[in-house]
Every structure is written in C-alpha cells, then in structure tokens.
Design a protein around this motif. Structure first.
Motif, PDB file in Angstrom:
ATOM      1  N   GLY A   1       0.847  -1.191   0.000  1.00 45.88           N
ATOM      2  CA  GLY A   1       0.000   0.000   0.000  1.00 45.88           C
ATOM      3  C   GLY A   1       0.872   1.227   0.000  1.00 45.88           C
ATOM      4  N   ARG A   2       0.478   2.228   0.801  1.00 47.13           N
ATOM      5  CA  ARG A   2       1.307   3.417   0.924  1.00 47.13           C
ATOM      6  C   ARG A   2       2.006   3.468   2.270  1.00 47.13           C
ATOM      7  NH1 ARG A   2       3.453   6.326  -2.739  1.00 47.13           N
ATOM      8  NH2 ARG A   2       3.087   8.315  -1.716  1.00 47.13           N
ATOM      9  N   ALA A   3       1.979   2.352   3.005  1.00 47.00           N
ATOM     10  CA  ALA A   3       2.681   2.315   4.285  1.00 47.00           C
ATOM     11  C   ALA A   3       4.180   2.405   4.045  1.00 47.00           C
ATOM     12  CB  ALA A   3       2.341   1.027   5.023  1.00 47.00           C
ATOM     13  N   CYS A   4       4.909   2.714   5.094  1.00 47.90           N
ATOM     14  CA  CYS A   4       6.348   2.924   4.965  1.00 47.90           C
ATOM     15  C   CYS A   4       7.124   1.624   5.131  1.00 47.90           C
ATOM     16  CB  CYS A   4       6.837   3.910   6.029  1.00 47.90           C
ATOM     17  SG  CYS A   4       6.309   5.604   5.788  1.00 47.90           S
ATOM     18  N   SER A   5       7.957   1.329   4.163  1.00 46.96           N
ATOM     19  CA  SER A   5       9.019   0.357   4.367  1.00 46.96           C
ATOM     20  C   SER A   5      10.186   1.110   4.995  1.00 46.96           C
ATOM     21  CB  SER A   5       9.441  -0.256   3.040  1.00 46.96           C
ATOM     22  OG  SER A   5       8.406  -1.008   2.483  1.00 46.96           O
ATOM     23  N   THR A   6      11.075   0.388   5.657  1.00 48.86           N
ATOM     24  CA  THR A   6      12.231   1.019   6.296  1.00 48.86           C
ATOM     25  C   THR A   6      13.509   0.484   5.680  1.00 48.86           C
ATOM     26  OG1 THR A   6      11.035   1.260   8.394  1.00 48.86           O
ATOM     27  CG2 THR A   6      13.436   1.441   8.471  1.00 48.86           C
ATOM     28  N   LEU A   7      14.361   1.394   5.248  1.00 51.74           N
ATOM     29  CA  LEU A   7      15.684   1.041   4.751  1.00 51.74           C
ATOM     30  C   LEU A   7      16.708   1.463   5.794  1.00 51.74           C
ATOM     31  CD1 LEU A   7      17.517   0.041   2.397  1.00 51.74           C
ATOM     32  CD2 LEU A   7      17.692   2.448   1.711  1.00 51.74           C
ATOM     33  N   TYR A   8      17.445   0.489   6.302  1.00 51.75           N
ATOM     34  CA  TYR A   8      18.520   0.790   7.250  1.00 51.75           C
ATOM     35  C   TYR A   8      19.775   1.079   6.436  1.00 51.75           C
ATOM     36  CZ  TYR A   8      15.248  -0.689  10.752  1.00 51.75           C
ATOM     37  OH  TYR A   8      14.135  -0.765  11.547  1.00 51.75           O
TER      38      TYR A   8
ATOM     39  N   PRO B   1      22.906  -2.687   3.507  1.00 55.74           N
ATOM     40  CA  PRO B   1      21.552  -2.277   3.869  1.00 55.74           C
ATOM     41  C   PRO B   1      20.747  -3.417   4.466  1.00 55.74           C
ATOM     42  CG  PRO B   1      21.610  -2.825   1.549  1.00 55.74           C
ATOM     43  CD  PRO B   1      23.023  -2.972   2.057  1.00 55.74           C
ATOM     44  N   CYS B   2      19.565  -3.021   4.966  1.00 53.58           N
ATOM     45  CA  CYS B   2      18.541  -3.965   5.355  1.00 53.58           C
ATOM     46  C   CYS B   2      17.205  -3.275   5.066  1.00 53.58           C
ATOM     47  CB  CYS B   2      18.655  -4.323   6.832  1.00 53.58           C
ATOM     48  SG  CYS B   2      17.431  -5.518   7.416  1.00 53.58           S
TER      49      CYS B   2
ATOM     50  N   GLN C   1      10.927   4.957   4.581  1.00 53.64           N
ATOM     51  CA  GLN C   1      11.541   5.599   5.738  1.00 53.64           C
ATOM     52  C   GLN C   1      12.995   5.157   5.794  1.00 53.64           C
ATOM     53  OE1 GLN C   1       9.483   5.723   9.659  1.00 53.64           O
ATOM     54  NE2 GLN C   1      11.168   4.433  10.353  1.00 53.64           N
ATOM     55  N   VAL C   2      13.907   6.103   5.924  1.00 49.56           N
ATOM     56  CA  VAL C   2      15.336   5.781   5.967  1.00 49.56           C
ATOM     57  C   VAL C   2      15.838   5.955   7.392  1.00 49.56           C
ATOM     58  CG1 VAL C   2      17.637   6.344   5.103  1.00 49.56           C
ATOM     59  CG2 VAL C   2      15.647   6.486   3.568  1.00 49.56           C
ATOM     60  N   HIS C   3      16.345   4.878   7.934  1.00 48.21           N
ATOM     61  CA  HIS C   3      16.976   4.913   9.258  1.00 48.21           C
ATOM     62  C   HIS C   3      18.485   4.935   9.024  1.00 48.21           C
ATOM     63  CE1 HIS C   3      17.291   3.810  13.654  1.00 48.21           C
ATOM     64  NE2 HIS C   3      18.510   3.531  13.214  1.00 48.21           N
TER      65      HIS C   3
ATOM     66  N   LEU D   1      18.316   3.671  -6.119  1.00 50.30           N
ATOM     67  CA  LEU D   1      17.305   3.062  -6.981  1.00 50.30           C
ATOM     68  C   LEU D   1      15.910   3.498  -6.569  1.00 50.30           C
ATOM     69  CD1 LEU D   1      16.496   1.170  -9.256  1.00 50.30           C
ATOM     70  CD2 LEU D   1      16.473  -0.694  -7.585  1.00 50.30           C
ATOM     71  N   TYR D   2      15.651   3.580  -5.272  1.00 46.59           N
ATOM     72  CA  TYR D   2      14.331   4.040  -4.827  1.00 46.59           C
ATOM     73  C   TYR D   2      14.071   5.461  -5.307  1.00 46.59           C
ATOM     74  CZ  TYR D   2      10.338   5.242  -2.000  1.00 46.59           C
ATOM     75  OH  TYR D   2       9.094   5.668  -1.613  1.00 46.59           O
ATOM     76  N   ARG D   3      15.083   6.327  -5.237  1.00 47.15           N
ATOM     77  CA  ARG D   3      14.904   7.710  -5.719  1.00 47.15           C
ATOM     78  C   ARG D   3      14.618   7.722  -7.218  1.00 47.15           C
ATOM     79  NH1 ARG D   3      13.501   8.945  -0.997  1.00 47.15           N
ATOM     80  NH2 ARG D   3      15.148   9.367   0.525  1.00 47.15           N
ATOM     81  N   GLU D   4      15.224   6.806  -7.949  1.00 44.23           N
ATOM     82  CA  GLU D   4      14.930   6.706  -9.385  1.00 44.23           C
ATOM     83  C   GLU D   4      13.491   6.231  -9.614  1.00 44.23           C
ATOM     84  OE1 GLU D   4      16.679   7.772 -11.802  1.00 44.23           O
ATOM     85  OE2 GLU D   4      18.722   7.950 -10.992  1.00 44.23           O
TER      86      GLU D   4
END
Length: 230
Positions: A4-11, A69-70, A42-44, A24-27
């Motif tokens: 959906g539009r919920a946040c995934s988290t990239l560590y 990353p994770c 969401q970037v941690h 890649l996400y920014r692209e």
C-alpha cells in the motif's frame, strides 16, 4: 506481501552499499512521480563514526551480518539484506511498467548478472569491511596494488564490454535504467575513493557525464560530489 502506501524502512549508513537501494528508490520515485504504486520509504541512517564497532542488538536480529543495507516491509513480514537482492526486489514489486527494468526475460537475466557481479565482485575492490568483520578486532587490510590490478586487467574490461554491447551510452542502451545503478555506484567508489577510473577513460566519461550529474544520485550520496572523505 502488500505495501500500500505504508512505509518500508531502509537501514542505511551514508556512503555505504546501502546507497545503492536508496539511489534506486529515488529513481523509482522519479519514474513513478505521484503514483500510488510506489510505497513510501523511511530511511533509518546509522552514524558512520560508531556503526562499524557498535551494532545494536535489535539490528542484529534483523541482519545477523551486522551490515547495511537492510529493508523491512511495513509489518515486518519481509526482511531483506544484501544490496543487489533489495534492488531487484524493488524492481520486481515496484516497477510494473518496466520504466527502469526490462520485461524481456533474456534482458532481465543480463540485469541480474550485472547486479550480482557489481555487488559481489567489483564492490570488493574498494571495500573497507569484510563479511567476517564482526569476528575481527580491527579493520581488514587489503593489498591495494593487487586490487588495482584486478580492476585494470579484469573488472574494467568486463564493464566496458557491457557498455559496448548495450549499443548506447548507458548500460542498457540509449536511456538510463536500473542497470546503471550497479556499475554507476561502483564507478563512484572507484573514482571518489581511489581515483582508479583514470585507468579507464571511457568509464570515467560514463561516470562524470551520465551518472554523477543525476539529481537522484547526488541525493543518495548526500550531494557530496567529488573530493569525498570516507
């Protein structure tokens, strides 16, 4: 899995291999601007000054390697580590129109090969850590001349041949695509950390003219440009 539009988290740790999925996400954001098809991210960000030696216990439960990353999905049902795996997952789930990645089976296979070659081999030419880092008391020592020779005699010619076969200035042809995220970040490390693109003027031209000026790339590396201090 449903994002959906919920946040995934990239560590993430700035200027580490987690830069690759972040870029890649920014692209994808740029390609699918305003689309509901792409989840929020969401970037941690961990502190570079302490993360290598101080691994939070909660993070080691997510990524037992203790590296970045994770990527963790919104409800935690999917946890991925390894930059190439995360990038290919993002493309499989969030590039349904093939704006950045090929739909053709053979072309996709070539993308996967490039992804794993860059992340598994070329990245290690400039790595400052090791898969066994958690078990070692100090930094890993590398033979710089041997690594540069491997770059000059093996890895650079392979990447140049991939660009040559593409038929265009980019890794997959006439337009930027996901295929450029893999050698593009390698070129960043090789030039900004080592200055080794001087061994391959064509790759230096590719990096300086096609990769470095991209706003998405600059955002992912923190807008630092050349002359970085790692």
């Amino acid at each position: 899995m449903t994002f959906g539009r919920a946040c995934s988290t990239l560590y993430h740790m700035p200027l580490s291999r987690s830069t690759r999925p972040l870029w890649l996400y920014r692209e994808l954001e740029r390609a699918y601007k305003g689309s509901e098809e792409l989840p929020k991210l969401q970037v941690h960000a961990f502190d570079r000054a302490t993360f290598r030696t101080q691994k939070p216990d909660w993070y080691l439960k997510l990524n037992p390697n203790g590296k970045v990353p994770c990527l963790v999905s919104p409800c935690g049902e999917l946890v991925l580590w390894e930059s190439a795996a995360i990038c290919l997952h993002l493309l499989e789930r969030h590039d349904p129109r093939g704006l950045l990645s090929p739909r053709d089976e053979a072309a996709r296979a070539q993308l996967w090969q490039l992804a794993f070659y860059c992340a598994g081999t070329v990245d290690n030419l400039t790595a400052t850590s090791s898969p066994v880092q958690r078990a070692l008391p100090g930094p890993v020592q590398w033979d710089e001349e041997e690594r540069r020779r491997a770059w000059r005699e093996v890895c650079a010619p392979i990447l140049l041949e991939i660009l040559r076969r593409s038929g265009g200035p980019y890794a997959a042809g006439e337009a930027f695509g996901a295929a450029d995220v893999f050698p593009g970040l390698c070129c960043f490390w090789l030039q900004e950390k080592k200055g080794w693109l001087a061994d391959s003027p064509a790759l230096l031209k590719y990096y300086r003219e096609l990769i470095e000026p991209r706003p998405t790339f600059q955002e992912a590396v923190g807008g630092t440009g050349s002359g970085l201090q790692f």
